[in-house]
Write an enzyme that holds these catalytic residues in place. Structure first.
Site, PDB file in Angstrom:
ATOM      1  N   ALA A  36      13.312  27.747  50.178  1.00 27.20           N
ATOM      2  CA  ALA A  36      12.458  26.608  50.520  1.00 27.20           C
ATOM      3  C   ALA A  36      11.087  27.053  50.993  1.00 27.20           C
ATOM      4  O   ALA A  36      10.428  26.371  51.766  1.00 27.20           O
ATOM      5  CB  ALA A  36      13.135  25.773  51.608  1.00 27.20           C
ATOM      6  N   ARG A  42       2.403  22.521  41.848  1.00 33.24           N
ATOM      7  CA  ARG A  42       2.317  21.457  40.849  1.00 33.24           C
ATOM      8  C   ARG A  42       2.245  20.057  41.466  1.00 33.24           C
ATOM      9  O   ARG A  42       1.917  19.086  40.805  1.00 33.24           O
ATOM     10  CB  ARG A  42       3.510  21.549  39.884  1.00 33.24           C
ATOM     11  CG  ARG A  42       3.411  22.720  38.934  1.00 33.24           C
ATOM     12  CD  ARG A  42       4.738  23.063  38.278  1.00 33.24           C
ATOM     13  NE  ARG A  42       5.604  23.859  39.144  1.00 33.24           N
ATOM     14  CZ  ARG A  42       6.818  24.294  38.802  1.00 33.24           C
ATOM     15  NH1 ARG A  42       7.334  23.959  37.636  1.00 33.24           N
ATOM     16  NH2 ARG A  42       7.529  25.013  39.646  1.00 33.24           N
ATOM     17  N   THR A 107      11.169  33.912  43.770  1.00 31.99           N
ATOM     18  CA  THR A 107      12.523  33.593  44.243  1.00 31.99           C
ATOM     19  C   THR A 107      13.336  34.859  44.534  1.00 31.99           C
ATOM     20  O   THR A 107      14.175  34.875  45.444  1.00 31.99           O
ATOM     21  CB  THR A 107      13.262  32.731  43.193  1.00 31.99           C
ATOM     22  OG1 THR A 107      13.077  33.302  41.886  1.00 31.99           O
ATOM     23  CG2 THR A 107      12.738  31.308  43.168  1.00 31.99           C
ATOM     24  N   LYS A 381       7.786  -8.500  70.243  1.00 32.85           N
ATOM     25  CA  LYS A 381       7.870  -7.085  70.612  1.00 32.85           C
ATOM     26  C   LYS A 381       8.591  -6.982  71.938  1.00 32.85           C
ATOM     27  O   LYS A 381       8.227  -7.675  72.881  1.00 32.85           O
ATOM     28  CB  LYS A 381       6.460  -6.501  70.746  1.00 32.85           C
ATOM     29  CG  LYS A 381       6.458  -5.017  70.985  1.00 32.85           C
ATOM     30  CD  LYS A 381       5.360  -4.571  71.948  1.00 32.85           C
ATOM     31  CE  LYS A 381       5.675  -4.948  73.376  1.00 32.85           C
ATOM     32  NZ  LYS A 381       4.700  -4.477  74.352  1.00 32.85           N
TER      33      LYS A 381
HETATM   34  C1  UD1 Z   1      13.397  28.269  39.048  1.00 33.20           C
HETATM   35  C2  UD1 Z   1      14.045  29.324  38.148  1.00 33.20           C
HETATM   36  C3  UD1 Z   1      14.330  28.704  36.782  1.00 33.20           C
HETATM   37  C4  UD1 Z   1      15.199  27.462  36.956  1.00 33.20           C
HETATM   38  C5  UD1 Z   1      14.558  26.493  37.938  1.00 33.20           C
HETATM   39  C6  UD1 Z   1      15.524  25.371  38.256  1.00 33.20           C
HETATM   40  C7  UD1 Z   1      13.058  31.441  38.877  1.00 33.20           C
HETATM   41  C8  UD1 Z   1      12.109  32.513  38.537  1.00 33.20           C
HETATM   42  N1  UD1 Z   1      13.134  30.439  37.988  1.00 33.20           N
HETATM   43  O1  UD1 Z   1      12.147  27.942  38.478  1.00 33.20           O
HETATM   44  O2  UD1 Z   1      15.001  29.626  35.948  1.00 33.20           O
HETATM   45  O3  UD1 Z   1      15.379  26.838  35.703  1.00 33.20           O
HETATM   46  O4  UD1 Z   1      14.259  27.151  39.183  1.00 33.20           O
HETATM   47  O5  UD1 Z   1      14.950  24.413  39.092  1.00 33.20           O
HETATM   48  O6  UD1 Z   1      13.706  31.512  39.871  1.00 33.20           O
HETATM   49  N2  UD1 Z   1      10.678  29.641  46.499  1.00 33.20           N
HETATM   50  C9  UD1 Z   1      10.698  30.426  47.616  1.00 33.20           C
HETATM   51  N3  UD1 Z   1       9.894  31.528  47.660  1.00 33.20           N
HETATM   52  C10 UD1 Z   1       9.084  31.877  46.639  1.00 33.20           C
HETATM   53  C11 UD1 Z   1       9.073  31.067  45.480  1.00 33.20           C
HETATM   54  C12 UD1 Z   1       9.896  29.950  45.431  1.00 33.20           C
HETATM   55  O7  UD1 Z   1      11.420  30.158  48.576  1.00 33.20           O
HETATM   56  O8  UD1 Z   1       8.392  32.900  46.761  1.00 33.20           O
HETATM   57  C13 UD1 Z   1      11.535  28.437  46.469  1.00 33.20           C
HETATM   58  C14 UD1 Z   1      10.761  27.162  46.180  1.00 33.20           C
HETATM   59  O9  UD1 Z   1      10.333  26.564  47.391  1.00 33.20           O
HETATM   60  C15 UD1 Z   1      11.788  26.317  45.458  1.00 33.20           C
HETATM   61  C16 UD1 Z   1      12.719  27.319  44.811  1.00 33.20           C
HETATM   62  O10 UD1 Z   1      12.460  28.555  45.425  1.00 33.20           O
HETATM   63  O11 UD1 Z   1      12.505  25.503  46.362  1.00 33.20           O
HETATM   64  C17 UD1 Z   1      12.482  27.442  43.311  1.00 33.20           C
HETATM   65  O12 UD1 Z   1      11.149  27.858  43.094  1.00 33.20           O
HETATM   66  P1  UD1 Z   1      10.258  27.175  41.983  1.00 33.20           P
HETATM   67  O13 UD1 Z   1       8.904  27.804  42.025  1.00 33.20           O
HETATM   68  O14 UD1 Z   1      10.335  25.720  42.037  1.00 33.20           O
HETATM   69  O15 UD1 Z   1      11.002  27.720  40.670  1.00 33.20           O
HETATM   70  P2  UD1 Z   1      11.026  27.055  39.243  1.00 33.20           P
HETATM   71  O16 UD1 Z   1       9.737  27.321  38.558  1.00 33.20           O
HETATM   72  O17 UD1 Z   1      11.446  25.646  39.344  1.00 33.20           O
HETATM   73 CA    CA Z   2      11.754  24.172  41.038  1.00 30.63          CA
END
Ligand code: UD1
Ligand code: CA
Length: 490
Positions: A36, A42, A107, A381
């Site tokens: 999170a 975006r 991630t 109120k």
């Molecule tokens: C990710 C997956 C993708 C999957 C999708 C599903 C990766 C590289 N890709 O893409 O394969 O289909 O989720 O929803 O994992 N976050 C962190 N720290 C970071 C980056 C992100 O905690 O440094 C958290 C974000 O807050 C989010 C979650 O990880 O809650 C997913 O990150 P996000 O950037 O939304 O990944 P997607 O592009 O959706």
């Molecule tokens: Ca996502």
């Protein structure tokens, strides 16, 4: 609402044949990590993505709720980073732990930061803080599959009609549970983009395997980030088992990455809530126009008309009717109540059989008694209005205690504020307040008393008395006729 209770107790896992440590009676020690920390570029927002709301609650809170149905909150770790303090403040009431990912480098990097926190566990379920539809049943099934498969990594996949934007699952063979890799949209070949099976971003890992190999991730990709998804290929190389389990409820994996996706998820959650209420015996006209928060409770045979918002912890009894264009937050409404169109309520209590509105505004601390009426353009109120009392038109009642059977005439105002302090007005049972009266608090009107219309009441009125506080009427005979004739003269 949730039927996964059986999965929450440790004993059920211990006796489970799916237990992976076959040589020990101990169930695997299980943690949940929720990613999170991301910014949510975006969304083009100043606020962190996981605090954007769907179904009346932040994205992250939905995910935490699903997690704590499976493991105690003390085994849940939210990985936070972007606006970490704001995210922590908004969710710490849930009792989960927090892990800081100060820099958001992907991630994979998020999980690197949780290494110490997870050291004492055997397996970790990894959830995405931006995918709020996930249910504890589905996570539980994923966990069970993982333990049965004795995998290093198990991912939850789904077939989506429109897989654009998601990572795609590369299976070893069409019928194989085994996965050889995950390819992100940005790096996918045209052929891979045609794959409809997506990576949901939910996983279960063997903790030891995860942290033996997580340092092998690289940032050699479109975003220059450590992708957690790349660990599938890493495991493949070192012959660790990676499997996918496909959910039959693909809408549970939807992520809220854009405002449009948030709107879509919100709509699905609202409709699901309406459907559940309808299953429980509530009539809802045009459910697509109603906004009803997840925790709202409504008893059977109550009717909700189009364009109604029921928010927060609102509770409504049976056989009531909420007419169109009402916005009701954190309020308790009894049985057989009618709330007429355009009424607004916050933190109010309405006794059974009362009639509210149209266009009433009940502000915090309004307690309306059984069978009482509050009508057009009445604002209240912090008041108590007793049983069967009426304030039907154009009135302000603030900081007042009003007994039973009282009639508050049109245009009555409690003058509760002297510019510095608020004062109280007390009106005892069976009082009649004439229209357009002002009651200058602190003041008390005794039981059964009458107040003449247009009075300004500054002193207490004894029981059964009549009080009149206004200028006497003066009548000047013929005055108007004379004025007219003066004007007619040349
Ligand atoms: C990710 C997956 C993708 C999957 C999708 C599903 C990766 C590289 N890709 O893409 O394969 O289909 O989720 O929803 O994992 N976050 C962190 N720290 C970071 C980056 C992100 O905690 O440094 C958290 C974000 O807050 C989010 C979650 O990880 O809650 C997913 O990150 P996000 O950037 O939304 O990944 P997607 O592009 O959706
Ligand atoms: Ca996502």
């Amino acid at each position: 609402m949730n039927k996964s209770k059986a999965m929450t107790s440790h004993s059920s896992k211990a006796s489970s044949p799916q237990s992976k440590t076959a040589n020990s009676a101990n169930p695997p020690r299980l943690a949940v990590a929720i990613m999170a920390a991301g910014k949510g570029t975006r969304l083009k927002s100043q606020h962190p993505k996981v605090l954007h709301e769907v179904g009346g609650k932040p994205l992250l809170e939905h995910v935490i709720r699903a997690a704590v149905r499976l493991v105690p909150a003390s085994d849940v770790y939210a990985i936070i980073g972007h606006e970490a303090e704001q995210v922590r403040a908004a969710t710490q009431h849930t009792g989960v732990n927090f892990v800081l990912q100060a820099e958001q480098r992907g991630t994979g990097h998020a999980l690197m930061m949780a290494k110490e926190a997870l050291a004492a566990y055997d397996d970790v379920i990894v959830l995405s803080g931006d995918a709020p539809m996930i249910s504890s049943q589905t996570i539980g099934q994923l966990r069970d599959f993982h333990l049965r498969q004795r995998a290093a990594m198990t991912l939850l996949s789904a077939d989506l009609e429109n897989p654009t934007g998601y990572g795609r699952v590369l299976r070893k063979g069409a019928k194989s549970a085994e996965v050889v890799g995950i390819v992100e949209e940005k790096s996918a070949s045209p052929a891979q983009k045609k794959i409809g099976e997506i990576n949901s971003g939910f996983y279960v890992f063997d903790v030891k395997q995860l942290y033996s190999h997580i340092d092998e991730l690289s940032t050699d990709n479109a975003h220059r980030e450590y992708y957690l998804t790349d660990i599938a290929a890493v495991f493949k190389k070192v012959r660790q088992r990676v499997v996918a389990w496909k959910t039959a409820t693909p809408n549970e994996v939807l992520g809220g990455n854009t405002r449009a996706e948030l709107a879509d998820i919100d709509e699905q959650m609202r409709l699901a809530k309406c459907r559940q209420l309808m299953d429980d015996g509530v009539t809802i006209f045009y459910p697509a126009t109603c906004v009803i928060d997840a925790d709202v409770e409504i008893a059977p045979d109550t009717v909700i008309e189009p364009y109604v918002q029921l928010l927060g912890k609102t509770k409504i009894g049976g056989n009531s009717r909420v007419r169109s264009y009402c916005v009701i937050r954190d309020s308790e409404i009894g049985d057989g109540v009618t709330v007429r169109p355009g009424s607004i309520m916050e933190d109010a209590r309405i006794g059974s059989g009362a009639i509210i509105g149209p266009y009433s505004h009940l502000r915090p601390g309004s307690e309306i008694g059984e069978g009482a009426h509050v009508g057009n353009f009445v604002e209240t109120k912090k008041i108590k209005l007793g049983k069967k009392s009426k304030a039907n038109h154009l009135t302000y009642l603030g900081d007042a205690e009003i007994g039973e059977g009282v009639n508050i005439g049109a245009g009555t105002i409690t003058c509760n504020y002297d510019g510095v302090h608020k004062h109280k007005t007390v009106i005892d049972d069976d009082v009649f307040i004439g229209s357009d009266s002002t009651l200058v608090a602190p003041v008390r009107v005794g039981k059964g008393a009458y107040i003449g219309a247009a009075s300004c009441i500054t002193d207490d009125v004894p029981e059964d008395a009549l009080a009149i506080g206004r200028g006497r009427q003066v009548v000047k005979e013929g005055w108007a006729r004379q004025k007219r004739s003066e004007r007619a003269k040349p």
